[in-house]
Design a protein around this motif. Structure first.
Motif, mmCIF file in Angstrom:
data_model
loop_
_atom_site.group_PDB
_atom_site.id
_atom_site.type_symbol
_atom_site.label_atom_id
_atom_site.label_comp_id
_atom_site.label_asym_id
_atom_site.label_seq_id
_atom_site.Cartn_x
_atom_site.Cartn_y
_atom_site.Cartn_z
ATOM 1 N N ALA A 239 9.943 5.547 1.702
ATOM 2 C CA ALA A 239 8.588 6.089 1.860
ATOM 3 C C ALA A 239 7.980 5.496 3.120
ATOM 4 C CB ALA A 239 7.727 5.764 0.649
ATOM 5 N N ILE A 240 7.165 6.290 3.792
ATOM 6 C CA ILE A 240 6.396 5.773 4.923
ATOM 7 C C ILE A 240 4.941 5.674 4.488
ATOM 8 C CG2 ILE A 240 7.988 6.719 6.626
ATOM 9 C CD1 ILE A 240 5.904 8.898 7.206
ATOM 10 N N ASN A 241 4.249 4.694 5.017
ATOM 11 C CA ASN A 241 2.842 4.579 4.644
ATOM 12 C C ASN A 241 1.999 4.077 5.800
ATOM 13 O OD1 ASN A 241 3.591 1.613 4.055
ATOM 14 N ND2 ASN A 241 1.385 1.664 3.660
ATOM 15 N N ILE A 242 0.733 4.398 5.735
ATOM 16 C CA ILE A 242 -0.276 3.879 6.647
ATOM 17 C C ILE A 242 -1.225 3.044 5.804
ATOM 18 C CG2 ILE A 242 -2.085 4.407 8.320
ATOM 19 C CD1 ILE A 242 -0.824 7.135 8.735
ATOM 20 N N ALA A 243 -1.493 1.818 6.238
ATOM 21 C CA ALA A 243 -2.392 0.924 5.522
ATOM 22 C C ALA A 243 -3.561 0.542 6.424
ATOM 23 C CB ALA A 243 -1.646 -0.334 5.074
ATOM 24 N N VAL A 244 -4.770 0.633 5.872
ATOM 25 C CA VAL A 244 -5.970 0.324 6.651
ATOM 26 C C VAL A 244 -6.921 -0.523 5.808
ATOM 27 C CG1 VAL A 244 -5.813 2.436 8.025
ATOM 28 C CG2 VAL A 244 -7.133 2.447 5.911
ATOM 29 N N PRO A 245 -7.780 -1.317 6.448
ATOM 30 C CA PRO A 245 -8.756 -2.115 5.706
ATOM 31 C C PRO A 245 -9.992 -1.288 5.357
ATOM 32 C CG PRO A 245 -8.853 -2.668 8.022
ATOM 33 C CD PRO A 245 -7.741 -1.672 7.881
ATOM 34 N N SER A 246 -10.456 -1.417 4.132
ATOM 35 C CA SER A 246 -11.627 -0.643 3.700
ATOM 36 C C SER A 246 -12.910 -1.001 4.453
ATOM 37 C CB SER A 246 -11.842 -0.803 2.193
ATOM 38 O OG SER A 246 -12.023 -2.164 1.852
ATOM 39 N N PRO A 247 -13.082 -2.219 4.960
ATOM 40 C CA PRO A 247 -14.299 -2.463 5.746
ATOM 41 C C PRO A 247 -14.406 -1.596 6.993
ATOM 42 C CG PRO A 247 -13.367 -4.544 5.012
ATOM 43 C CD PRO A 247 -12.361 -3.476 4.688
ATOM 44 N N ARG A 248 -13.257 -1.159 7.550
ATOM 45 C CA ARG A 248 -13.287 -0.320 8.749
ATOM 46 C C ARG A 248 -13.120 1.151 8.448
ATOM 47 N NH1 ARG A 248 -9.506 -0.042 12.086
ATOM 48 N NH2 ARG A 248 -8.036 -1.636 11.391
ATOM 49 N N TRP A 249 -12.616 1.492 7.275
ATOM 50 C CA TRP A 249 -12.303 2.875 6.943
ATOM 51 C C TRP A 249 -12.938 3.292 5.618
ATOM 52 C CZ3 TRP A 249 -9.402 6.630 9.519
ATOM 53 C CH2 TRP A 249 -8.747 6.202 10.689
ATOM 54 N N GLU A 250 -13.591 4.433 5.630
ATOM 55 C CA GLU A 250 -14.028 5.068 4.386
ATOM 56 C C GLU A 250 -12.858 5.883 3.851
ATOM 57 O OE1 GLU A 250 -16.832 4.804 2.791
ATOM 58 O OE2 GLU A 250 -17.946 3.587 4.245
ATOM 59 N N LEU A 251 -12.753 5.984 2.528
ATOM 60 C CA LEU A 251 -11.648 6.716 1.927
ATOM 61 C C LEU A 251 -11.618 8.168 2.400
ATOM 62 C CD1 LEU A 251 -9.267 6.907 0.006
ATOM 63 C CD2 LEU A 251 -10.900 7.292 -1.864
ATOM 64 N N ALA A 252 -12.789 8.785 2.515
ATOM 65 C CA ALA A 252 -12.843 10.184 2.952
ATOM 66 C C ALA A 252 -12.267 10.356 4.347
ATOM 67 C CB ALA A 252 -14.286 10.687 2.915
ATOM 68 N N GLU A 253 -12.496 9.371 5.231
ATOM 69 C CA GLU A 253 -11.959 9.434 6.582
ATOM 70 C C GLU A 253 -10.441 9.243 6.588
ATOM 71 O OE1 GLU A 253 -13.514 9.832 10.024
ATOM 72 O OE2 GLU A 253 -14.341 11.058 8.413
ATOM 73 N N VAL A 254 -9.951 8.382 5.710
ATOM 74 C CA VAL A 254 -8.508 8.205 5.581
ATOM 75 C C VAL A 254 -7.846 9.525 5.212
ATOM 76 C CG1 VAL A 254 -6.674 7.094 4.239
ATOM 77 C CG2 VAL A 254 -8.657 5.760 4.987
ATOM 78 N N LEU A 255 -8.424 10.209 4.228
ATOM 79 C CA LEU A 255 -7.848 11.469 3.772
ATOM 80 C C LEU A 255 -7.959 12.560 4.842
ATOM 81 C CD1 LEU A 255 -9.197 11.527 0.090
ATOM 82 C CD2 LEU A 255 -7.063 10.572 0.965
ATOM 83 N N ARG A 256 -9.043 12.562 5.577
ATOM 84 C CA ARG A 256 -9.262 13.620 6.576
ATOM 85 C C ARG A 256 -8.446 13.394 7.844
ATOM 86 N NH1 ARG A 256 -12.434 14.706 10.998
ATOM 87 N NH2 ARG A 256 -13.359 12.617 10.972
ATOM 88 N N ARG A 257 -8.395 12.159 8.320
ATOM 89 C CA ARG A 257 -7.793 11.898 9.625
ATOM 90 C C ARG A 257 -6.344 11.418 9.561
ATOM 91 N NH1 ARG A 257 -11.690 7.797 12.501
ATOM 92 N NH2 ARG A 257 -9.891 7.784 13.923
ATOM 93 N N LEU A 258 -6.008 10.629 8.554
ATOM 94 C CA LEU A 258 -4.690 10.003 8.538
ATOM 95 C C LEU A 258 -3.649 10.726 7.692
ATOM 96 C CD1 LEU A 258 -5.652 6.207 8.356
ATOM 97 C CD2 LEU A 258 -5.163 7.615 10.366
#
Length: 276
Positions: A239-258
């Protein structure tokens, strides 16, 4: 030399079913004890004297003495001439190098993951499933500060990792649930889903959407999305994954952009895997 750290009391453990193969007449307990010592030394991450190492490995001191003597004679352990404490030797690096060098999935996926890392600026990983855990085999770190410091070789439970759930979602549902039912599922954060109905629902969502989501279930402040990689038979191989910190990313932005970039990269890698 700094003073040795005190030996931590061993946590109480619930009785579990023996892992497959442990009860076979082919199973060699002496070899298993050797790896208990190596794993204890690896987990300590520092030089450890014999008595403490026996406690960490949960073995008799005399057995550990014989094992460490053998491993030191073979060149797999180093022993400090004054403190007599043990560390893993550089010879152990040969095994890790060979594992990575012969991994065809890693070879195929790495250029795509590096490109995804450059496009997003965020941490991108390749994981593979080994029993009840996933292991990191490729990691391109974020250009920014991150809240979780993992490395190639790090392991996470399959039930609460995005990569693990992505791979499980590509298995037959009964097989995936049987695997989850056979492991101890301990919450890693307050958000960790551990009950089987909740995990069944999470796998169903991953199966429908084509990716799995982990919103601070493995680490507080860490959002991870993952897509499975499959072979020609449609079986999950990683599996490939992208991991980001929640202080810099909103969940909605993760789903929309990443998510779109994650799925595009997974499709590109899967096209190459179909030729293997």
């Amino acid at each position: 030399m700094p003073s040795a750290k005190p030996i931590a009391a061993a946590p109480a453990r619930r009785r579990r079913k023996p892992a497959p193969g442990l009860e076979s007449p082919l199973f060699m307990a002496s070899v298993a004890k050797c790896f208990q010592v190596l794993e204890a030394l690896n987990a300590a991450g520092r030089a450890v004297a014999l008595t403490e190492l026996a406690a960490l490995a949960r073995l008799d001191r005399s057995a550990v003495q014989r094992i460490t003597h053998t491993l030191r004679a073979l060149g797999y352990l180093r022993q400090h001439p004054l403190t007599r404490a043990f560390t893993l030797s550089g010879r152990m690096l040969e095994f890790g190098h060979t594992v990575l060098a012969t991994d065809r999935l890693r070879e195929k996926a790495s250029p795509h993951l590096e490109a995804l890392n450059r496009k997003t600026g965020e941490t991108v990983n390749l994981t593979e499933m080994e029993g009840p855990e996933i292991v990191y085999v490729v990691r391109f770190p974020s250009l920014h500060a991150v809240s979780v410091d993992l490395h190639v070789g790090s392991r996470l439970p399959v039930y609460c990792s995005a990569g693990g759930r992505a791979m499980l979602s590509r298995l037959d549902e009964a097989e995936a649930m049987a695997m989850l039912g056979a492991v101890r599922r301990t919450p890693m954060t307050k958000r960790t889903v551990t009950d089987l109905p909740g995990l069944r629902a999470a796998l169903a969502r991953a199966r429908e959407l084509g990716y799995a989501l982990n919103d601070q279930e493995a680490f507080v402040g860490d959002i991870s999305i993952a897509a499975a990689l499959t072979n020609r038979a449609g079986e999950p191989v990683g599996a490939i994954n992208i991991a980001v910190p929640s202080p810099r990313w909103e969940l909605a932005e993760v789903l929309r952009r990443l998510v779109p970039q994650l799925l595009k990269t997974a499709r590109e890698i899967n096209r190459e895997l179909a030729d293997l």
